[in-house]
Design a protein around this motif. Structure first.
Motif, PDB file in Angstrom:
ATOM      1  N   UNK A  24      59.986  27.829  33.409  1.00  0.00           N
ATOM      2  CA  UNK A  24      59.986  28.402  32.064  1.00  0.00           C
ATOM      3  C   UNK A  24      58.600  28.907  31.690  1.00  0.00           C
ATOM      4  N   UNK A  25      58.563  29.634  30.572  1.00  0.00           N
ATOM      5  CA  UNK A  25      57.274  30.116  30.090  1.00  0.00           C
ATOM      6  C   UNK A  25      56.331  28.958  29.795  1.00  0.00           C
ATOM      7  N   UNK A  26      56.889  27.865  29.308  1.00  0.00           N
ATOM      8  CA  UNK A  26      56.047  26.708  29.027  1.00  0.00           C
ATOM      9  C   UNK A  26      55.443  26.171  30.320  1.00  0.00           C
ATOM     10  N   UNK A  27      56.245  26.113  31.386  1.00  0.00           N
ATOM     11  CA  UNK A  27      55.717  25.669  32.678  1.00  0.00           C
ATOM     12  C   UNK A  27      54.551  26.551  33.113  1.00  0.00           C
ATOM     13  N   UNK A  28      54.725  27.836  32.884  1.00  0.00           N
ATOM     14  CA  UNK A  28      53.707  28.786  33.294  1.00  0.00           C
ATOM     15  C   UNK A  28      52.403  28.537  32.524  1.00  0.00           C
ATOM     16  N   UNK A  29      52.538  28.305  31.229  1.00  0.00           N
ATOM     17  CA  UNK A  29      51.336  28.039  30.429  1.00  0.00           C
ATOM     18  C   UNK A  29      50.673  26.727  30.844  1.00  0.00           C
ATOM     19  N   UNK A  30      51.495  25.810  31.366  1.00  0.00           N
ATOM     20  CA  UNK A  30      50.935  24.525  31.804  1.00  0.00           C
ATOM     21  C   UNK A  30      50.464  24.561  33.249  1.00  0.00           C
ATOM     22  N   UNK A  31      50.552  25.722  33.875  1.00  0.00           N
ATOM     23  CA  UNK A  31      49.995  25.854  35.228  1.00  0.00           C
ATOM     24  C   UNK A  31      48.534  26.261  35.065  1.00  0.00           C
ATOM     25  N   UNK A  32      47.670  25.255  35.014  1.00  0.00           N
ATOM     26  CA  UNK A  32      46.269  25.504  34.683  1.00  0.00           C
ATOM     27  C   UNK A  32      45.486  25.978  35.911  1.00  0.00           C
ATOM     28  N   UNK A  33      44.434  26.754  35.672  1.00  0.00           N
ATOM     29  CA  UNK A  33      43.564  27.119  36.794  1.00  0.00           C
ATOM     30  C   UNK A  33      42.938  25.870  37.418  1.00  0.00           C
ATOM     31  N   UNK A  34      42.741  25.922  38.740  1.00  0.00           N
ATOM     32  CA  UNK A  34      42.110  24.790  39.421  1.00  0.00           C
ATOM     33  C   UNK A  34      40.604  24.818  39.198  1.00  0.00           C
ATOM     34  N   UNK A  35      40.051  26.015  39.158  1.00  0.00           N
ATOM     35  CA  UNK A  35      38.644  26.163  38.806  1.00  0.00           C
ATOM     36  C   UNK A  35      38.411  27.582  38.310  1.00  0.00           C
ATOM     37  N   UNK A  36      37.170  27.891  38.017  1.00  0.00           N
ATOM     38  CA  UNK A  36      36.869  29.195  37.420  1.00  0.00           C
ATOM     39  C   UNK A  36      35.773  29.877  38.209  1.00  0.00           C
ATOM     40  N   UNK A  37      35.811  31.188  38.194  1.00  0.00           N
ATOM     41  CA  UNK A  37      34.706  31.906  38.817  1.00  0.00           C
ATOM     42  C   UNK A  37      34.037  32.761  37.760  1.00  0.00           C
ATOM     43  N   UNK A  38      32.768  32.973  37.990  1.00  0.00           N
ATOM     44  CA  UNK A  38      31.995  33.730  37.038  1.00  0.00           C
ATOM     45  C   UNK A  38      32.077  35.210  37.401  1.00  0.00           C
ATOM     46  N   UNK A  39      32.739  35.991  36.547  1.00  0.00           N
ATOM     47  CA  UNK A  39      32.865  37.408  36.847  1.00  0.00           C
ATOM     48  C   UNK A  39      31.894  38.213  36.001  1.00  0.00           C
ATOM     49  N   UNK A  40      30.801  37.593  35.591  1.00  0.00           N
ATOM     50  CA  UNK A  40      29.938  38.337  34.682  1.00  0.00           C
ATOM     51  C   UNK A  40      28.872  39.166  35.395  1.00  0.00           C
ATOM     52  N   UNK A  41      28.607  38.885  36.681  1.00  0.00           N
ATOM     53  CA  UNK A  41      27.563  39.703  37.301  1.00  0.00           C
ATOM     54  C   UNK A  41      28.033  40.345  38.600  1.00  0.00           C
ATOM     55  N   UNK A  42      27.364  41.420  38.970  1.00  0.00           N
ATOM     56  CA  UNK A  42      27.681  42.164  40.193  1.00  0.00           C
ATOM     57  C   UNK A  42      26.559  41.931  41.198  1.00  0.00           C
ATOM     58  N   UNK A  43      26.923  41.544  42.414  1.00  0.00           N
ATOM     59  CA  UNK A  43      25.914  41.304  43.453  1.00  0.00           C
ATOM     60  C   UNK A  43      25.656  42.568  44.260  1.00  0.00           C
ATOM     61  N   UNK A  44      24.469  42.604  44.913  1.00  0.00           N
ATOM     62  CA  UNK A  44      24.169  43.688  45.849  1.00  0.00           C
ATOM     63  C   UNK A  44      24.388  43.163  47.266  1.00  0.00           C
ATOM     64  N   UNK A  45      25.083  43.951  48.082  1.00  0.00           N
ATOM     65  CA  UNK A  45      25.359  43.491  49.452  1.00  0.00           C
ATOM     66  C   UNK A  45      24.050  43.211  50.190  1.00  0.00           C
ATOM     67  N   UNK A  46      23.033  44.020  49.906  1.00  0.00           N
ATOM     68  CA  UNK A  46      21.745  43.824  50.589  1.00  0.00           C
ATOM     69  C   UNK A  46      21.133  42.468  50.262  1.00  0.00           C
ATOM     70  N   UNK A  47      21.559  41.871  49.130  1.00  0.00           N
ATOM     71  CA  UNK A  47      20.981  40.573  48.740  1.00  0.00           C
ATOM     72  C   UNK A  47      21.786  39.381  49.238  1.00  0.00           C
ATOM     73  N   UNK A  48      22.908  39.633  49.919  1.00  0.00           N
ATOM     74  CA  UNK A  48      23.705  38.496  50.423  1.00  0.00           C
ATOM     75  C   UNK A  48      22.855  37.637  51.347  1.00  0.00           C
ATOM     76  N   UNK A  49      23.015  36.326  51.225  1.00  0.00           N
ATOM     77  CA  UNK A  49      22.305  35.454  52.169  1.00  0.00           C
ATOM     78  C   UNK A  49      22.923  34.068  52.137  1.00  0.00           C
ATOM     79  N   UNK A  50      22.762  33.361  53.214  1.00  0.00           N
ATOM     80  CA  UNK A  50      23.184  31.951  53.274  1.00  0.00           C
ATOM     81  C   UNK A  50      24.669  31.772  53.021  1.00  0.00           C
ATOM     82  N   UNK A  51      25.030  30.608  52.483  1.00  0.00           N
ATOM     83  CA  UNK A  51      26.426  30.307  52.203  1.00  0.00           C
ATOM     84  C   UNK A  51      26.737  30.784  50.792  1.00  0.00           C
ATOM     85  N   UNK A  52      27.507  31.853  50.684  1.00  0.00           N
ATOM     86  CA  UNK A  52      27.732  32.477  49.384  1.00  0.00           C
ATOM     87  C   UNK A  52      29.007  31.961  48.725  1.00  0.00           C
TER      88      UNK A  52
END
Ligand code: ADP
Ligand code: MG
Length: 696
Positions: free
Chosen positions: A31-59
């Protein structure tokens, strides 16, 4: 919320009957209620854009913005994959897809600017992303800020339902959250400054910022734990009011004679305190349901015996139940040797008790001439009936939840008092939830003269030295355990390592006799091997974790645990408790390979630094989450937790329990008008048989 509960998800935009069926099968969302109760497991920060040239280590997963330069299909058959070369102007990387290749080729166009979100990995100096999320840079879907990552299954992913898909489906529901009435009483919401339910549901899926997210999480965790506590406590209160119990008013012949003449040693302060707590409890006329926690070797058996003697003094019988035949037998022997001299009649009943003996026991139980029955699960079978059962001790049975206990209550018109004993230190939060209906007593003191087990961490390249020190113990006349891990998925392999170990040990210690036990042996075989060791005929016992609970061989002074990193801390602690039961200094050697992760090392160092079971259990709970212990105890709990964690939300558990108690103080039957919403939620939660789509 009722409207949402009664709306099937197939009617939501973007779902439809096919996806609805898939979501129900894979995630149980109907049901729609089930869907609303399907919570995210975690969150990611979508506020910044990375440059591929700056990738390093374990990202972590990051966003990049750029264009596809070219696409190419590589490999054949099951190994076919699509590689897109993607450049953001600073550098290029590869984007890889393993399925839905044609769709992808048709969807993404070279030259268009996209925002990709995924986890970069490096191979030979080249970066790539597998199955990233992709949006056109000019799409209104591009999210900023925190974005939820939803729990999914592999099947869903393969059918093209990603975290994104779920997010956008759920987003269409969020405007309806405003209208949700909060089922919690307004006074409670105000007092605890909780976010109202509708707002919390909206924020958990689409938080504007971290602060908002934390408040939403707190509200939803609290709510979950609150209903759980309310359910447990309501049940406890009802029981203690409506169920009468035996009133053990007197301390008489058995208790007094034993206490004065037969007590083999002075009781520890903790033992005395616990006996006093129990005496008070059984004197009230209400049925006692108590959990007795005490570390291995803290002397719970003696406490159990004294309680059972109290029961006899008040004209009732007693019963002690243990999880295995070995343990039941040990208890029987201990209790018999302690109490036969004062005229207590004790018998043992297990699955292997012969029919003739069994019949005798049945008769003696009914005519009351048998005072104490010790046994395995055999004692709760319906054929076993007592004349007047007043006290039951349950030793080390974590799966023995409320339902099973209730079976015992029915053995008598007045339900017997029940004492559940465990050496597994159950951290407070778990005790409050899983055993939340029991009163708790703790023996927090070991008998005097015990030397704490010395625990050492050793690497297997120093194996010879370890064997030498075991040899020195054997020479002193002591015995040794050698323990191998057993992992259920792969029992065969583990059995081989046990068998190899057995051969090696016999070669290393040719002049000693070696017994061995594992879980796949027949009980009779296992018992025979255990008896060899317990009786001192074998000096070494090679074993899997079957020896974990309760076995008592005081002469065993050393334990070697192979592949110690594969065990949980609480399990290691239980195993370690098999040594250090005599007056001699005992040792426990944790063996691992030299290369272990720093986390593993930290875990094992908890063992080498403390012998306090509660410290170990708390550390275990923090490091691994409730895991095994919770799994084992699940049967005692009414609902699964979706967002709260017993490992890390101890304070919220306490808050929920206090709040539930306060509510019940003012409205024991939860019938005040303010609690209408709460009543409804609880009925829904704890009565799983209602399908709300069928109702409205
Ligand atoms: P557990 O709590 O692990 O079941 P037991 O009841 O088996 O522990 O007790 C462990 C050992 O300690 C037994 O050999 C028992 O006789 C002994 N013991 C129990 N109480 C005392 C005491 N007060 N003083 C000395 N030894 C005790
Ligand atoms: Mg015990």
């Amino acid at each position: 919320m009722d409207r949402l509960r009664s709306t099937d998800i197939k009617y939501i935009k973007g779902v439809g009957p096919k996806r609805a069926e898939l979501l129900e099968k894979q995630l149980g969302i109907k049901t729609c209620a089930d869907l609303l109760r399907h919570y995210p497991a975690h969150y990611v920060d979508r506020s910044s854009i990375y440059r591929i040239a700056d990738f390093s280590g374990d990202m972590p997963s990051v966003q990049v913005k750029g264009r596809f330069v070219s696409f190419a299909v590589q490999g054949e058959g099951a190994k076919t994959r699509l590689i897109g070369l993607f450049s953001d102007g600073t550098k290029a990387m590869e984007v890889v897809w393993f399925n839905r290749i044609k769709t992808i080729r048709d969807t993404y166009l070279p030259g268009t600017t996209y925002i990709l979100f995924g986890k970069p990995t490096e191979f030979n100096g080249r970066w790539s992303m597998v199955h990233p999320e992709i949006d056109r840079a000019d799409s209104p879907n591009v999210s900023v800020g925190l974005r939820g990552v939803y729990p999914l299954t592999e099947t869903l992913r393969n059918r093209g339902i990603t975290s994104r898909t779920l997010h956008s489906i759920i987003t269409t529901l969020l405007p309806r959250c405003e209208a949700i009435r909060d089922p919690l009483p307004q006074s409670l919401v105000a007092q605890l400054h909780l976010m109202p339910l509708g707002q919390a549901l909206r924020c958990i899926h689409s938080p504007a910022n971290n602060d908002e997210l934390q408040r939403a999480r707190l509200r939803l965790k609290f709510e979950e734990l609150f209903y759980l506590q309310l359910n447990i406590l309501r049940y406890c209160r009802e029981r203690s009011q409506s169920v009468p119990g035996f009133r053990f008013a007197r301390i008489g012949h058995y208790f007094n004679t034993f206490y004065k003449e037969c007590l083999p040693f002075e009781l520890t302060g903790a033992q005395k305190r616990v006996i006093k707590e129990i005496r008070q409890d059984v004197g009230t006329g209400r049925q006692m349901n108590r959990l007795l926690q005490g570390d291995v070797g803290s002397g719970k058996t003696l406490v159990a015996l004294l309680c059972m003697l109290m029961a006899l003094d008040n004209g009732t019988q007693a019963c002690l139940m243990a999880p295995t035949e070995i343990l039941a037998t040990q208890h029987f022997e201990t209790l018999s040797s302690l109490a036969s001299s004062i005229g207590v009649n004790i018998k043992l009943l297990t699955g292997s008790t012969p029919k003739k003996e069994r019949d005798l026991i049945h008769t003696a139980l009914l005519d009351g001439s048998l005072h104490i029955l010790v046994g395995t699960h055999a004692v709760i079978e319906d054929t076993v009936r007592f004349k007047n059962l007043g006290f039951v001790v349950i030793d080390e049975q974590h799966r023995f939840g409320v339902a099973q206990r209730a079976r015992l209550w029915k053995k008598n018109s007045i339900p017997p008092h029940i004492l559940v004993m465990t050496a597994t230190p159950i951290p407070r939060t778990l005790a409050m939830t899983v055993y939340g209906d029991l009163d708790v007593s703790v023996i927090d003191e070991l008998p005097p003269g015990r030397k704490p087990v010395q625990t050492l961490l050793r690497y297997d390249d120093t194996r010879m030295e370890v064997y030498q020190s075991i040899g020195r113990q054997l020479k002193l006349g002591r015995q040794a355990y050698i323990v191998y891990p057993l992992i259920s998925e792969n029992e065969k392999v583990d059995l081989r390592s046990l068998e190899e170990g057995y051969d090696i040990i016999r070669q290393v210690f040719p002049s000693y006799s070696v017994a061995y036990v594992h879980g796949r042996m027949k009980p009779a075989e296992k018992d025979a091997q255990m008896t060899l060791f317990a009786g001192g005929k074998a000096q070494i016992l090679v074993a899997t974790t079957v020896i974990e609970v309760g076995v008592n061989v005081p002469n065993a002074s050393v334990m070697l645990i192979e592949n110690a990193e594969r065990f949980g801390l609480s399990q290691l602690h239980q195993l370690r408790g098999r040594v250090g039961r005599g007056a001699d200094q005992s040792f426990c050697v944790l063996m691992t390979k030299r290369k272990i992760s720093s986390d593993t090392r930290k875990r094992l160092e908890v063992m080498t630094s403390t012998t306090d079971g509660f410290v170990v259990a708390e550390a275990d709970l923090k490091m691994r989450g409730p895991g095994d212990l919770e799994g084992t105890l699940q049967s005692g709990m009414a609902v699964d937790l979706r967002i709260a964690s017993l490992a890390t939300d101890g304070q919220i558990v306490q808050l929920a329990r206090d709040s539930a108690n306060r509510i019940l103080d003012t409205s024991p039957a939860l019938d005040s008008p303010e609690l209408a919403g709460v009543r409804r939620e609880m009925a829904l939660m704890f009565d799983k048989s209602v399908d709300w789509r069928r109702i409205s």
